[in-house]
Design an enzyme around this catalytic site. Structure first.
Site, short mmCIF file in Angstrom:
data_model
loop_
_atom_site.label_atom_id
_atom_site.label_comp_id
_atom_site.label_asym_id
_atom_site.label_seq_id
_atom_site.Cartn_x
_atom_site.Cartn_y
_atom_site.Cartn_z
N LYS A 1 59.02 -37.01 18.07
CA LYS A 1 58.25 -38.13 17.64
C LYS A 1 57.96 -37.95 16.05
CE LYS A 1 56.46 -39.72 21.97
NZ LYS A 1 55.43 -39.46 23.10
N GLN B 1 49.50 -37.66 24.12
CA GLN B 1 50.81 -37.12 24.97
C GLN B 1 50.52 -36.95 26.43
OE1 GLN B 1 54.06 -37.33 23.78
NE2 GLN B 1 54.52 -36.87 26.09
N ASP C 1 51.04 -46.67 22.56
CA ASP C 1 51.67 -46.57 24.03
C ASP C 1 51.56 -47.67 24.82
OD1 ASP C 1 53.36 -44.41 24.51
OD2 ASP C 1 51.71 -42.84 25.09
#
Length: 287
Positions: free
Chosen positions: A54, A98, A121
Site C-alpha cells: 500500500k 490493517q 476500507d
C-alpha cells in the site's frame, strides 16, 4: 472451451495511471494531495507485506502516506486516541487499520472510531449502511475492485445467479450488497450451507473467499461460469494459490481470475480510489 483470464494487474495499472495523472493536475492547481494513514498492530507477516504494498502504491501515484507500526502490547485506548488525532488531521483523508488485529482487540470498536469520512476500507457501520440502502459512499475495497473487474469484461451481470462462498465482514457480506446493487440474484454460502455443490452448479458467477487452497473444483461449476478467486494461500513449497483449483475451472469457465495477479492488485487500487474520493468529497467540495 477455455476461460479468458481477467488480468487484474493490467487493469489496476491503467486505473493507477489515471489517478497519477489526476494527482499531477491537482498539484499544478494547488489542491490538496490525498493522504493515507495505515495502522499496523503486531507482527503478522502477511499484514506487513500488505502494508508495504500500500505504501508503494501511494508513492507511485503521488499520495502522501504515513505508516504507524504499533506493538501488539499497545492498549486499545491508545489506538483509539491515535485514530481520533488522525480524524482531525487535515492532511490525512483516508485511515486504514490493517486486519486482522491481534486477538485482544475489539475489531468493531476500533473500526467505529475511524471517521466514516476517512474510512477508506469501507468497514464503518455508516458506510456499510449506506451501501445497504443503495446509496454507496466509501465502499469496501475488495468487493469494489471485483465490481470493477466485472465491468471491464463487459458482460451484463444484471439478473444473473451470483454465488458468494464465504460470509466474512471483509469480503462476503459487502460483496453481497455490491452484487445486489448491480442487479444480481445473489446467494451467499457459509459454513452452515447445505448442499453447496448444488448452489455452485446453479451459479453464473462465483466469488470465493474462504482461505482453503484449491477448494473449488471445475467439475462442480456450470459450463461458462465466471470465476472470481479472492483466496491467497501459501503452500508448504512456497507456491501461492487461490481458493480455486485453477486448471479444472480454466477449461470449463468463461472467465477466471488468476492468483496472484487477479483480485489482489484491484484491492489496492480501490483503496487509492477511495482515498482520492474522500479527499475530493470532504475537502474540495466542502462548503
Amino acid at each position: 472451451m477455455v476461460a479468458k483470464i481477467i488480468n487484474g494487474l493490467k487493469i489496476s495499472k491503467k486505473i493507477q495511471k489515471k489517478i497519477k495523472n489526476e494527482i499531477n493536475i491537482r498539484k499544478k492547481n494547488g489542491l490538496l494531495i490525498p493522504g493515507l494513514a495505515v495502522i499496523l498492530i503486531g507482527k503478522n507477516n502477511s499484514s506487513k507485506i500488505y502494508v508495504k504494498n500500500k505504501k508503494i502504491a501511494c508513492k507511485k501515484v503521488g499520495f502522501l502516506s504515513k505508516i504507524f507500526k504499533l506493538s501488539e502490547n499497545i492498549s486499545e485506548n491508545k489506538v483509539i486516541n491515535i485514530l481520533k488525532k488522525l480524524n482531525k488531521n487535515k492532511l490525512i483523508h483516508g485511515i486504514l487499520v490493517q486486519l486482522p488485529l491481534p486477538k485482544k482487540f475489539n475489531t468493531l470498536k476500533i473500526l467505529k472510531n475511524i471517521s466514516y469520512k476517512k474510512d477508506v476500507d469501507g468497514f464503518h457501520p455508516i458506510n456499510i449502511g449506506l451501501l445497504c440502502q443503495k446509496n454507496p459512499n466509501l465502499r469496501s475495497c475488495t468487493p469494489l475492485g471485483i465490481i470493477q473487474l466485472l465491468k471491464k469484461i463487459k458482460i451484463k451481470i444484471k439478473g444473473i445467479n451470483a454465488l458468494i462462498i464465504g460470509a466474512s465482514n471483509i469480503v462476503g457480506r459487502p460483496m453481497m450488497l455490491e452484487l445486489l446493487l448491480a442487479g444480481c440474484t445473489t446467494t451467499i454460502a457459509h459454513r452452515f450451507t447445505k448442499n453447496l455443490k448444488k448452489h455452485i452448479k446453479n451459479a453464473d458467477l462465483i466469488i470465493i473467499a474462504i482461505g482453503k487452497p484449491n477448494f473449488l473444483h471445475g467439475k462442480w461449476i456450470k459450463k461458462g461460469a465466471i470465476i472470481i478467486d479472492v483466496g491467497i494461500n501459501r503452500l508448504k513449497n512456497g507456491k501461492i494459490v487461490g481458493d480455486v483449483d485453477f486448471y479444472s475451472n480454466y477449461i470449463k469457465a468463461s472467465y477466471i481470475t488468476p492468483v496472484p495477479g487477479g483480485v489482489g492488485p484491484m484491492t489496492v487500487t480501490s483503496l487509492l480510489q477511495n482515498t482520492l474520493y474522500a479527499c475530493k468529497k470532504y475537502n474540495d467540495l466542502k462548503k
